[in-house]
Design an enzyme around this catalytic site. Sequence first.
Site, PDB file in Angstrom:
ATOM      1  N   GLU A 175      34.523  43.175  37.013  1.00 20.71           N
ATOM      2  CA  GLU A 175      33.274  42.881  36.302  1.00 20.71           C
ATOM      3  C   GLU A 175      32.046  43.011  37.196  1.00 20.71           C
ATOM      4  O   GLU A 175      31.221  42.101  37.296  1.00 20.71           O
ATOM      5  CB  GLU A 175      33.326  41.488  35.675  1.00 20.71           C
ATOM      6  CG  GLU A 175      34.374  41.396  34.573  1.00 20.71           C
ATOM      7  CD  GLU A 175      34.337  40.077  33.802  1.00 20.71           C
ATOM      8  OE1 GLU A 175      33.835  39.091  34.339  1.00 20.71           O
ATOM      9  OE2 GLU A 175      34.823  40.055  32.660  1.00 20.71           O
ATOM     10  N   GLU A 374      40.990  43.156  29.670  1.00 25.36           N
ATOM     11  CA  GLU A 374      40.840  41.733  29.331  1.00 25.36           C
ATOM     12  C   GLU A 374      40.289  41.628  27.920  1.00 25.36           C
ATOM     13  O   GLU A 374      39.388  42.381  27.546  1.00 25.36           O
ATOM     14  CB  GLU A 374      39.853  41.003  30.249  1.00 25.36           C
ATOM     15  CG  GLU A 374      40.343  40.754  31.639  1.00 25.36           C
ATOM     16  CD  GLU A 374      39.355  39.931  32.482  1.00 25.36           C
ATOM     17  OE1 GLU A 374      38.640  39.072  31.934  1.00 25.36           O
ATOM     18  OE2 GLU A 374      39.305  40.203  33.693  1.00 25.36           O
TER      19      GLU A 374
END
Length: 477
Positions: A175, A374
Amino acid sequence: MGFKDGFLWGGAVAAHQLEGGWDRDGKGVSVADVMTAGANGVPREITKGVIAGKNYPNHEAIDFYDHYKEDIKLFAEMGFKCFRTSIGWTRIFPNGDEAEPNEAGLKFYDDLFDECHKYGIEPVVTLAHFEMPYHLVEAYGGFGNRKVIDFFLKFAVTCFKRYKDKVKYWMTFNEIDNQSSFNNDFLMCTNSGILLGDDPKENEAKMYQAAHYEVVASALAVKEGHKINPDFKIGTMINFTPIYPASSDPEDILLAQRADQRRNWFSDVQVWGEYPRNVESYIEREGFRPDITAEDRVVLKEGTVDYIGFSYYHTMTVSAKKVAPDDLTDPRLAEVKNPFVKVSEWDWPIDPVGLRYAMNLMTDRYHLPLFIVENGLGAVDKVESDGSIHDDYRIAYLRAHLQEVKKAVDLDGVDLMGYTPWGCIDLVSAGTGQMSKRYGFIYVDKDDEGNGTLKRSKKDSFYWYQKVIKSNGEDLD
Ligand code: P53
């Protein structure tokens, strides 16, 4: 039609959120080890080193370090084709700046990957998932310092060489785009080891500099990785958050575009090998003048990624009533509630259609395969007196998202490599440090205060996901 042969069904975790064993076998202190437990709306405290008497939930986590054989057996029973985890940087380089790696740490991941392969489970590995050595923060200022590029590269190359025949799918930074919320201590410290000051402008400048060193470090790793094994697939990893305008007011539309530019340029650089014009212009105009050399620009071009790994939890809606488009810095500052979507118990918007939209946006923008690494719902689970856990809300969330994923694949032609829902076994929440924010198909007996037997048990979603995988995504009922 449907998901392709060899589709990578699995689950995702990160080392620091489940392994525990924070000081075992020579492991050093990572940034996750100096973070206390918070709650919804209560930020985790980042302490100056480990302070006795404080509650650091990642120190023990769910003790995957001692339970991994049992847990992987359960993943295999669900039918996992792959397992996404990360390598704890401080198991390999305890302080980050050592000349030689820690053999005991390397051995742990050898054993872990071997255990996966025993069941035909392909490891999918993130190099840096919020686990930077704390020493690099204290002594070097994290990625605010160009030297840290070399430390990361050494870590990456050590892992690539050691596991070149055991791991094919890699991601460099987890991320990386989350630091676009540069006013957030947690996100900045976990992403790039930056400790924030009080001046937002200075924090913003620090973010652009650190993020630049990270994209360079990532590109160098991609370049070296492909030399070590040309079959490696090395991806970016972004928390892709589509941005919606609050209305059809042109100011809202422009603001949403601007927020997208502020948030999503990290992967632009990693995919295109160059900065988008809007970022170049912005950092120049704001006088951030980050240290970006001509050599860096060559490296960025040479180390572009092979696929787009992304997490998807929610969309974000922005309104020009909060911030005018030309004044926008951190997209979060313009965020408003979206009246068309419900929220989770932790106030995260639940928006399955947003996932299909996201997949189309990224496909149009990058022309690369996507990998959903995810997705999931953090929720409180109740254990019934007979030990069963009826998490129909989690099944409903995942089903609705997979229905949209299917449309993106079948109707829109998106090239999707795999799907690994987050926290396939309950683990410590990154954002809050809680155990009670559960994502798993497998329940772990442990509470927010650290009490519990660590016993594993199957939730209803375990059997549901098993059926989904068995039918290659055809049976979502
Ligand atoms: P948790 C937000 C805040 C912190 C981490 O989050 C995040 C996000 C997502 O936008 O990122 C990922 O545990 C991350 C995982 C994390 C997961 O989201 O706060 O890659 O480490 O656990 C879920 O509920």
